[in-house]
Design an enzyme around this catalytic site. Structure first.
Site, PDB file in Angstrom:
ATOM      1  N   HIS A   1       0.816  -1.210   0.000  1.00 43.00           N
ATOM      2  CA  HIS A   1       0.000   0.000   0.000  1.00 43.00           C
ATOM      3  C   HIS A   1       0.846   1.255   0.000  1.00 43.00           C
ATOM      4  O   HIS A   1       0.428   2.295  -0.491  1.00 43.00           O
ATOM      5  CB  HIS A   1      -0.988  -0.019   1.167  1.00 43.00           C
ATOM      6  CG  HIS A   1      -2.254  -0.681   0.800  1.00 43.00           C
ATOM      7  ND1 HIS A   1      -2.521  -1.994   1.083  1.00 43.00           N
ATOM      8  CD2 HIS A   1      -3.310  -0.236   0.072  1.00 43.00           C
ATOM      9  CE1 HIS A   1      -3.684  -2.319   0.590  1.00 43.00           C
ATOM     10  NE2 HIS A   1      -4.192  -1.272  -0.040  1.00 43.00           N
TER      11      HIS A   1
ATOM     12  N   ARG B   1       2.861   5.393 -36.356  1.00 42.21           N
ATOM     13  CA  ARG B   1       3.876   5.174 -37.402  1.00 42.21           C
ATOM     14  C   ARG B   1       4.188   3.674 -37.470  1.00 42.21           C
ATOM     15  O   ARG B   1       5.109   3.179 -36.820  1.00 42.21           O
ATOM     16  CB  ARG B   1       5.145   5.962 -37.080  1.00 42.21           C
ATOM     17  CG  ARG B   1       4.993   7.490 -37.265  1.00 42.21           C
ATOM     18  CD  ARG B   1       6.300   8.198 -36.935  1.00 42.21           C
ATOM     19  NE  ARG B   1       6.375   9.547 -37.472  1.00 42.21           N
ATOM     20  CZ  ARG B   1       6.159  10.657 -36.762  1.00 42.21           C
ATOM     21  NH1 ARG B   1       5.822  10.582 -35.497  1.00 42.21           N
ATOM     22  NH2 ARG B   1       6.262  11.848 -37.342  1.00 42.21           N
TER      23      ARG B   1
ATOM     24  N   ARG C   1      -0.970   4.644 -39.880  1.00 38.85           N
ATOM     25  CA  ARG C   1      -0.400   4.965 -41.185  1.00 38.85           C
ATOM     26  C   ARG C   1       0.265   3.718 -41.739  1.00 38.85           C
ATOM     27  O   ARG C   1       1.011   3.036 -41.028  1.00 38.85           O
ATOM     28  CB  ARG C   1       0.633   6.083 -41.028  1.00 38.85           C
ATOM     29  CG  ARG C   1       1.421   6.331 -42.298  1.00 38.85           C
ATOM     30  CD  ARG C   1       2.296   7.529 -42.181  1.00 38.85           C
ATOM     31  NE  ARG C   1       3.510   7.261 -41.432  1.00 38.85           N
ATOM     32  CZ  ARG C   1       4.396   8.207 -41.153  1.00 38.85           C
ATOM     33  NH1 ARG C   1       4.194   9.459 -41.520  1.00 38.85           N
ATOM     34  NH2 ARG C   1       5.491   7.912 -40.486  1.00 38.85           N
TER      35      ARG C   1
ATOM     36  N   GLU D   1       1.544  15.570 -47.524  1.00 40.38           N
ATOM     37  CA  GLU D   1       2.915  15.906 -47.130  1.00 40.38           C
ATOM     38  C   GLU D   1       3.807  16.181 -48.335  1.00 40.38           C
ATOM     39  O   GLU D   1       5.022  16.266 -48.195  1.00 40.38           O
ATOM     40  CB  GLU D   1       3.512  14.833 -46.219  1.00 40.38           C
ATOM     41  CG  GLU D   1       3.429  13.414 -46.720  1.00 40.38           C
ATOM     42  CD  GLU D   1       3.965  12.391 -45.711  1.00 40.38           C
ATOM     43  OE1 GLU D   1       4.625  12.768 -44.744  1.00 40.38           O
ATOM     44  OE2 GLU D   1       3.711  11.194 -45.937  1.00 40.38           O
TER      45      GLU D   1
ATOM     46  N   ASN E   1       6.260  17.849 -41.596  1.00 40.85           N
ATOM     47  CA  ASN E   1       7.716  17.601 -41.642  1.00 40.85           C
ATOM     48  C   ASN E   1       8.163  17.442 -43.091  1.00 40.85           C
ATOM     49  O   ASN E   1       9.103  18.082 -43.552  1.00 40.85           O
ATOM     50  CB  ASN E   1       8.084  16.335 -40.860  1.00 40.85           C
ATOM     51  CG  ASN E   1       7.521  16.346 -39.457  1.00 40.85           C
ATOM     52  OD1 ASN E   1       7.258  17.404 -38.913  1.00 40.85           O
ATOM     53  ND2 ASN E   1       7.323  15.176 -38.874  1.00 40.85           N
ATOM     54  N   ASP E   2       7.463  16.563 -43.802  1.00 41.54           N
ATOM     55  CA  ASP E   2       7.819  16.372 -45.209  1.00 41.54           C
ATOM     56  C   ASP E   2       7.295  17.505 -46.078  1.00 41.54           C
ATOM     57  O   ASP E   2       7.956  17.919 -47.029  1.00 41.54           O
ATOM     58  CB  ASP E   2       7.290  15.017 -45.703  1.00 41.54           C
ATOM     59  CG  ASP E   2       8.210  13.889 -45.283  1.00 41.54           C
ATOM     60  OD1 ASP E   2       9.445  14.067 -45.395  1.00 41.54           O
ATOM     61  OD2 ASP E   2       7.710  12.844 -44.818  1.00 41.54           O
TER      62      ASP E   2
ATOM     63  N   ARG F   1      15.269  17.498 -44.695  1.00 40.76           N
ATOM     64  CA  ARG F   1      14.997  17.596 -43.255  1.00 40.76           C
ATOM     65  C   ARG F   1      16.083  16.940 -42.400  1.00 40.76           C
ATOM     66  O   ARG F   1      16.149  17.143 -41.195  1.00 40.76           O
ATOM     67  CB  ARG F   1      13.614  17.022 -42.921  1.00 40.76           C
ATOM     68  CG  ARG F   1      13.449  15.546 -43.159  1.00 40.76           C
ATOM     69  CD  ARG F   1      11.990  15.118 -43.104  1.00 40.76           C
ATOM     70  NE  ARG F   1      11.599  14.550 -41.819  1.00 40.76           N
ATOM     71  CZ  ARG F   1      10.486  13.867 -41.610  1.00 40.76           C
ATOM     72  NH1 ARG F   1       9.603  13.707 -42.584  1.00 40.76           N
ATOM     73  NH2 ARG F   1      10.196  13.386 -40.447  1.00 40.76           N
TER      74      ARG F   1
ATOM     75  N   CYS G   1      -0.397  16.298 -38.416  1.00 45.92           N
ATOM     76  CA  CYS G   1       0.300  15.352 -37.543  1.00 45.92           C
ATOM     77  C   CYS G   1       1.813  15.532 -37.587  1.00 45.92           C
ATOM     78  O   CYS G   1       2.539  14.802 -36.928  1.00 45.92           O
ATOM     79  CB  CYS G   1      -0.091  13.914 -37.862  1.00 45.92           C
ATOM     80  SG  CYS G   1       0.400  13.395 -39.509  1.00 45.92           S
TER      81      CYS G   1
HETATM   82  C1  PEP Z   1       5.444  14.305 -41.579  1.00 46.22           C
HETATM   83  O1  PEP Z   1       6.099  14.145 -42.596  1.00 46.22           O
HETATM   84  O2  PEP Z   1       5.101  15.414 -41.147  1.00 46.22           O
HETATM   85  C2  PEP Z   1       5.042  13.145 -40.789  1.00 46.22           C
HETATM   86  C3  PEP Z   1       4.209  13.265 -39.788  1.00 46.22           C
HETATM   87  O3  PEP Z   1       5.569  11.936 -41.115  1.00 46.22           O
HETATM   88  P1  PEP Z   1       7.066  11.517 -40.760  1.00 46.22           P
HETATM   89  O4  PEP Z   1       7.643  12.535 -39.827  1.00 46.22           O
HETATM   90  O5  PEP Z   1       6.997  10.167 -40.153  1.00 46.22           O
HETATM   91  O6  PEP Z   1       7.701  11.507 -42.084  1.00 46.22           O
HETATM   92 MG    MG Z   2       6.260  12.232 -43.540  1.00 44.85          MG
END
Ligand code: PEP
Ligand code: MG
Length: 537
Positions: free
Chosen positions: A188, A293, A329, A427, A450-451, A461, A498
């Site tokens: 506890h 992912r 995804r 993306e 991101n992409d 990147r 995302c």
């Molecule tokens: C992106 O590209 O923004 C993304 C979410 O996918 P990842 O970063 O896995 O390429």
């Molecule tokens: Mg991506």
């Protein structure tokens, strides 16, 4: 600086002064008595006093921590009301003509031993409870005060052992962490530490001489440091600050809606790479999984994961999220995510090469295995399927054809599955520009900034040397996001983000103005973004 190891009971970091919980060794004298009736009366009075103390502790814990945790004191009081325990004490007093303290000590030891020998973790852990109540009665009989700790300032409490009653009586505002030699994760005390949100570790070779020194507890790593050097102190103070910030937000915002002052709502989801991240997503109150992912399942292996392996993972994810959206995804391998057994071969420019949906469309057997697992798992929750790196309408056509084949095969084979909403990642600039057409073919959009940023700004990147050129707030990217959301809404579908930009709180208001429906971020960022959403007009 000295380093000790132990076992984590409750996560977290603590830095501060060590306070040793000094317990006087209870020495119970064995005394002969002629007046056994008087001795039995002494026991009865002490027992009643102990029950009264326990009832008070129950109330205190119920008010300060919660009813569930208070129950242990009810159980303690009940143990003292138990005929078996009382008969044993009275028998020893009467038949052996012994003093009450001795009779209680022997009864306590016997009961504790019986519990400890039981083949059940729960009952094993109760052994400490029966010792706890016996010590309380002995203390009352001999007029001793309870164990005390000199904690005038918030301290890391170090002790040989901690009973639940000692734990709960401590002033919570003065405890930074618990470090003990004894204890079990099912005790506890451990349960209380978790509920009190206090980092705790057991099995540490604790020493009284540490009293007053500086200590650092890194519970996650199972490390306790005494007298840290300057660099270690700085490292942990920084980590502590981050932890405190996260904790504060967590406490304030859990369970609150993601709603602006004027009532605009947004879905706040979490990005995950595996099942254990889902635990974190739940902990941080994510409304769903905005990006699972799935390639991490492939990356962690020497060969292709089977349909069954994938099905088990996706099904578990769906079940863990209990009806909330889980957007998985499909395989996004290639570029920076290389997997030897795919034998992708050398490419001069892999980011613009053979990756993600391109691999899936060229290797339909790999794609079909994953799709089968996904549609089968969809029967166990709210799974959504999302395709990465889309650039054209033709890719959607090809995906649809393969999906239709997969469903037909499952049906023909009598394998249970459920249809699932299907969306795409926006993306690439190409996809963003044709979102007016793509929106007619899919159920949702999720913008991978991101992409999208790398392809729009022509900035790799992965290339740290280009950092100065990478304007993550570039107008071109923001316009593409706005356009994507607009086209989604015109066609009656939703659009989220995302990529990492979703957690950039300097843009939250901008995204809300654009009408972004969902933001999916790393689990610990969910509450950070919620805070900003709630501050927006
Ligand atoms: C992106 O590209 O923004 C993304 C979410 O996918 P990842 O970063 O896995 O390429
Ligand atoms: Mg991506």
């Amino acid at each position: 600086m000295e380093r000790y190891t132990g076992k984590k009971i409750y996560e977290g970091i603590a830095v501060g002064r060590i306070a040793w919980l000094g317990k006087k060794e209870q020495v119970v004298e064995r005394k002969h008595t002629e007046d056994t009736e008087a001795e039995k009366k002494r026991y009865e009075d002490a027992r009643n006093e102990a029950i009264a103390q326990l009832r008070a502790l129950y109330e205190k814990t119920k008010n300060e921590i919660g009813e569930a945790d208070a129950e242990i004191f009810d159980v303690h009081a009940m143990m003292l009301e138990d005929d078996g325990y009382n008969d044993s004490v009275n028998n020893i007093i009467e038949s052996q003509q012994m003093n009450a303290e001795y009779a209680v000590a022997v009864t306590g030891d016997n009961f504790a031993e019986t519990f400890a020998s039981m083949d059940d973790e729960y009952f094993k852990a109760r052994s400490v409870d029966v010792k706890d109540i016996s010590e309380r009665v002995i203390r009352i009989l001999s007029g001793e005060s309870e164990a005390s700790v000199d904690a005038s300032e918030p301290s890391i409490l170090v002790a040989d052992d901690l009973t639940p009653s000692e734990t709960v009586q401590l002033d919570k505002s003065k405890i930074l962490a618990f470090v003990t030699r004894k204890g079990s994760s099912n005790s506890h005390t451990a349960i209380l530490a978790r509920t009190m949100n206090i980092p705790a570790i057991i099995n540490v070779d604790v020493q009284e001489s540490w009293n007053g020194k500086t200590g650092i507890l890194d519970s996650d790593k199972g490390i306790f440091i005494v007298d840290p050097d300057e660099a270690t102190s700085k490292e942990y103070n920084d980590r502590l600050e981050a932890q405190n910030q996260a904790k504060k937000l967590l406490l304030e915002l859990k369970g609150k809606p993601n709603e602006t002052k004027s009532g605009q709502k947004v879905m706040l989801f979490a990005n995950v790479g595996n099942l254990s991240d889902i635990g974190s997503a739940i902990q941080y109150d994510a409304g769903g999984i905005g990006l699972f992912r799935s390639e991490f399942i492939y990356l962690g292996k020497d060969t292709y994961p089977t349909e069954e392996e994938q099905f088990t993972i996706y099904r578990k994810a769906a079940e863990l999220m209990a009806g909330k959206k889980v957007i998985i995804r499909t395989l996004d391998i290639g570029a920076d995510k290389q997997c030897d057994y795919f034998e992708l071969g050398h490419e001069d420019n892999p980011a613009m090469g053979f990756r993600a949906i391109r691999i899936c469309l060229k290797r339909p057997e790999v794609f079909k295995t994953q799709l089968r697992a996904l549609f089968r798992a969809a029967a166990y929750g709210n799974i959504h399927i999302m395709y990465p790196m889309i650039t054209s309408m033709s890719e959607i056509e090809q995906i649809k054809k393969i999906v239709a084949e997969v469903k037909a095969e499952l049906k023909e084979q009598g394998v249970p599955y459920k249809d699932a909403p299907q969306g795409i990642m926006i993306e690439t600039p190409a996809a963003a520009v044709i979102t007016d057409r793509l929106a007619k073919e899919v159920d949702f959009f999720s913008i991978g900034t991101n992409d999208l940023t790398q392809y729009t700004l022509a900035i790799d990147r992965q290339n740290a040397a280009l950092e100065d050129f990478c304007d993550v707030h570039h107008e071109a990217v923001l316009r593409l996001i706005e356009m994507t959301v607009e086209n989604a809404h015109k066609n009656g579908i939703w659009a989220g983000i995302c990529g990492e930009l979703a957690a950039d709180t300097s843009l939250t208001e901008t995204f809300l103005k654009m009408g972004v429906d969902e933001l999916s971020v790393a689990p610990p960022s969910v509450l950070k973004v919620r805070k900003v959403v709630r501050e927006c007009d």
